[in-house]
Scaffold this motif. Sequence first.
Motif, mmCIF file in Angstrom:
data_model
loop_
_atom_site.group_PDB
_atom_site.id
_atom_site.type_symbol
_atom_site.label_atom_id
_atom_site.label_comp_id
_atom_site.label_asym_id
_atom_site.label_seq_id
_atom_site.Cartn_x
_atom_site.Cartn_y
_atom_site.Cartn_z
ATOM 1 N N VAL A 1 0.856 -1.188 0.000
ATOM 2 C CA VAL A 1 0.000 0.000 0.000
ATOM 3 C C VAL A 1 0.890 1.235 0.000
ATOM 4 O O VAL A 1 1.726 1.399 0.887
ATOM 5 N N VAL A 2 0.686 2.125 -0.992
ATOM 6 C CA VAL A 2 1.518 3.330 -1.052
ATOM 7 C C VAL A 2 0.745 4.597 -0.708
ATOM 8 O O VAL A 2 1.350 5.621 -0.386
ATOM 9 N N LEU A 3 -0.590 4.547 -0.799
ATOM 10 C CA LEU A 3 -1.380 5.703 -0.377
ATOM 11 C C LEU A 3 -2.813 5.278 -0.116
ATOM 12 O O LEU A 3 -3.270 4.247 -0.608
ATOM 13 N N VAL A 4 -3.512 6.065 0.704
ATOM 14 C CA VAL A 4 -4.930 5.845 0.988
ATOM 15 C C VAL A 4 -5.722 6.815 0.131
ATOM 16 O O VAL A 4 -5.450 8.023 0.138
ATOM 17 N N THR A 5 -6.686 6.318 -0.626
ATOM 18 C CA THR A 5 -7.440 7.158 -1.546
ATOM 19 C C THR A 5 -8.650 7.815 -0.888
ATOM 20 O O THR A 5 -8.957 8.977 -1.143
ATOM 21 N N ASP A 6 -9.344 7.055 -0.030
ATOM 22 C CA ASP A 6 -10.612 7.538 0.521
ATOM 23 C C ASP A 6 -11.093 6.575 1.595
ATOM 24 O O ASP A 6 -10.486 5.526 1.834
ATOM 25 N N GLN A 7 -12.198 6.929 2.212
ATOM 26 C CA GLN A 7 -12.896 5.979 3.067
ATOM 27 C C GLN A 7 -14.392 6.090 2.770
ATOM 28 O O GLN A 7 -14.915 7.176 2.501
ATOM 29 N N SER A 8 -15.045 4.959 2.783
ATOM 30 C CA SER A 8 -16.477 4.928 2.501
ATOM 31 C C SER A 8 -17.242 5.542 3.665
ATOM 32 O O SER A 8 -17.006 5.209 4.824
ATOM 33 N N ALA A 9 -18.154 6.435 3.326
ATOM 34 C CA ALA A 9 -18.973 7.098 4.350
ATOM 35 C C ALA A 9 -20.423 7.114 3.873
ATOM 36 O O ALA A 9 -21.039 8.161 3.725
ATOM 37 N N GLY A 10 -20.927 5.917 3.601
ATOM 38 C CA GLY A 10 -22.276 5.765 3.067
ATOM 39 C C GLY A 10 -22.277 5.253 1.648
ATOM 40 O O GLY A 10 -23.324 4.894 1.114
ATOM 41 N N GLY A 11 -21.115 5.206 1.016
ATOM 42 C CA GLY A 11 -21.004 4.751 -0.359
ATOM 43 C C GLY A 11 -21.092 3.254 -0.518
ATOM 44 O O GLY A 11 -21.204 2.745 -1.633
ATOM 45 N N ASP A 12 -20.995 2.510 0.592
ATOM 46 C CA ASP A 12 -21.234 1.063 0.598
ATOM 47 C C ASP A 12 -22.435 0.826 1.493
ATOM 48 O O ASP A 12 -22.531 1.411 2.582
ATOM 49 N N ALA A 13 -23.316 -0.043 1.043
ATOM 50 C CA ALA A 13 -24.549 -0.223 1.816
ATOM 51 C C ALA A 13 -25.133 -1.618 1.599
ATOM 52 O O ALA A 13 -24.798 -2.315 0.637
ATOM 53 N N VAL A 14 -26.019 -1.990 2.533
ATOM 54 C CA VAL A 14 -26.831 -3.187 2.374
ATOM 55 C C VAL A 14 -28.235 -2.704 2.023
ATOM 56 O O VAL A 14 -28.829 -1.907 2.749
ATOM 57 N N LEU A 15 -28.745 -3.180 0.902
ATOM 58 C CA LEU A 15 -30.052 -2.768 0.401
ATOM 59 C C LEU A 15 -31.057 -3.897 0.580
ATOM 60 O O LEU A 15 -30.697 -5.075 0.505
ATOM 61 N N GLY A 16 -32.299 -3.521 0.797
ATOM 62 C CA GLY A 16 -33.362 -4.508 0.932
ATOM 63 C C GLY A 16 -34.450 -4.293 -0.097
ATOM 64 O O GLY A 16 -34.621 -3.187 -0.620
ATOM 65 N N GLN A 17 -35.197 -5.334 -0.395
ATOM 66 C CA GLN A 17 -36.354 -5.197 -1.277
ATOM 67 C C GLN A 17 -37.369 -4.254 -0.626
ATOM 68 O O GLN A 17 -37.335 -4.033 0.585
ATOM 69 N N PRO A 18 -38.288 -3.691 -1.409
ATOM 70 C CA PRO A 18 -39.232 -2.686 -0.884
ATOM 71 C C PRO A 18 -40.007 -3.118 0.348
ATOM 72 O O PRO A 18 -40.331 -2.273 1.196
ATOM 73 N N ASP A 19 -40.307 -4.419 0.502
ATOM 74 C CA ASP A 19 -41.111 -4.864 1.636
ATOM 75 C C ASP A 19 -40.277 -5.137 2.887
ATOM 76 O O ASP A 19 -40.811 -5.468 3.938
ATOM 77 N N ILE A 20 -38.942 -4.995 2.782
ATOM 78 C CA ILE A 20 -38.068 -5.157 3.955
ATOM 79 C C ILE A 20 -37.992 -3.810 4.657
ATOM 80 O O ILE A 20 -37.442 -2.843 4.122
ATOM 81 N N GLN A 21 -38.551 -3.712 5.856
ATOM 82 C CA GLN A 21 -38.622 -2.428 6.564
ATOM 83 C C GLN A 21 -37.362 -2.096 7.340
ATOM 84 O O GLN A 21 -36.982 -0.935 7.464
ATOM 85 N N ASN A 22 -36.719 -3.120 7.918
ATOM 86 C CA ASN A 22 -35.529 -2.883 8.740
ATOM 87 C C ASN A 22 -34.685 -4.150 8.763
ATOM 88 O O ASN A 22 -35.053 -5.188 8.192
ATOM 89 N N VAL A 23 -33.557 -4.071 9.447
ATOM 90 C CA VAL A 23 -32.617 -5.195 9.483
ATOM 91 C C VAL A 23 -33.252 -6.422 10.147
ATOM 92 O O VAL A 23 -33.003 -7.562 9.734
ATOM 93 N N ALA A 24 -34.092 -6.198 11.143
ATOM 94 C CA ALA A 24 -34.735 -7.324 11.828
ATOM 95 C C ALA A 24 -35.564 -8.172 10.864
ATOM 96 O O ALA A 24 -35.697 -9.393 11.048
ATOM 97 N N ASP A 25 -36.096 -7.539 9.812
ATOM 98 C CA ASP A 25 -36.907 -8.256 8.830
ATOM 99 C C ASP A 25 -36.086 -9.213 7.972
ATOM 100 O O ASP A 25 -36.645 -10.002 7.202
ATOM 101 N N LEU A 26 -34.767 -9.149 8.095
ATOM 102 C CA LEU A 26 -33.909 -10.012 7.281
ATOM 103 C C LEU A 26 -33.778 -11.424 7.847
ATOM 104 O O LEU A 26 -33.207 -12.302 7.188
ATOM 105 N N LYS A 27 -34.293 -11.652 9.029
ATOM 106 C CA LYS A 27 -34.196 -12.981 9.616
ATOM 107 C C LYS A 27 -34.875 -13.998 8.698
ATOM 108 O O LYS A 27 -36.012 -13.820 8.280
#
Length: 330
Positions: A108-134
């Motif tokens: 590694v010779v340099l750090v370019t950036d850090q993700s601050a919302g640019g990576d995410a877990v997406l759910g289908q429209p009927d998934i309301q929250n993380v608990a619904d992923l069970k």
Amino acid sequence: MKYRFFRFVCLFLLSLLLVTACNGTKTVTSHRNSPPLRVAYIQWSGFFPMIIAQEKGFFTQQGVKVEPVYVENYIASLSDFSAGKYDGVTISVGSLMSIIGKTPDARVVLVTDQSAGGDAVLGQPDIQNVADLKGKRIGTKIGDFGELLVITMLERNGLTTDDVTLVNTEAETIPARLQGGDIQAGQTWDPYISEAVKAGAKVLFSTKETPGLIPGVMVFHNNILINRPNDVQAFTRAWFQAVDYWKANPEEGNALIAQKFNIKPEEVSLNGLDLFSQQDALKAMTPGTTTESLYYTAKLYADYYIRTGGLTAAPDIQKLIDPSFVQQLK
């Protein structure tokens, strides 16, 4: 006799000077005729200074020839780097750990950036929250940084990987697979986040909630650092020159990037990430005990890969990260 000896010494010294001069000329010529640095990058905003540096001639100004290679498939770029097809590659630290076993000379010779919302877990429209992923199927690249993001999300919401089914999925395919219904959630990054959200997907969790967990870095093979240190130093100077230029001239920078990808300038954005300046990179490449330090984050991933079987031995983090090129910038 003394005169002959003196003459011999003078001729000998003159020969040494001529040989040294010739060797010096040869070194300069060799450097001047060296091939371009081939550096692969993907469609992630933190890596776009590559485009600006090339289009604005910053690499040339700094005295280095560079051949930026855009690769649509992220995993392919990593495999090709490991195979020696590229001198350098843009990569996340998590992905670096996934290839370090077969690419031990990566540095590694340099750090370019850090993700601050640019990576995410997406759910289908009927998934309301993380608990619904069970009991649901979540797509992510297993054995990569995305899996760790998914695990972090689950743990923070009282779930484990035993409560869901992880499906090995490339980030680029998440929008289509969510629409197709074979997964109910998926981990990806922009521009695929925006694509999926437009189609109705919801952001359930993102790196806004995990600062420093997913930094982007520039990696070169160690033989390049050894044999072409001046070129790598020039590359580093041009990189941060491009970063500064983009921040000072966002409209022109966006236009250059948009032209490269044949998209509208308004579609280019730094939303979702922190683009690192030279000072940011220097701070990140200083040892520390939080995710603000690349040393800490790299060890976090190394421990994760050892725990999950992706690595059989811990890499030497001190050797893996070479801050000298950033440190020498003036």
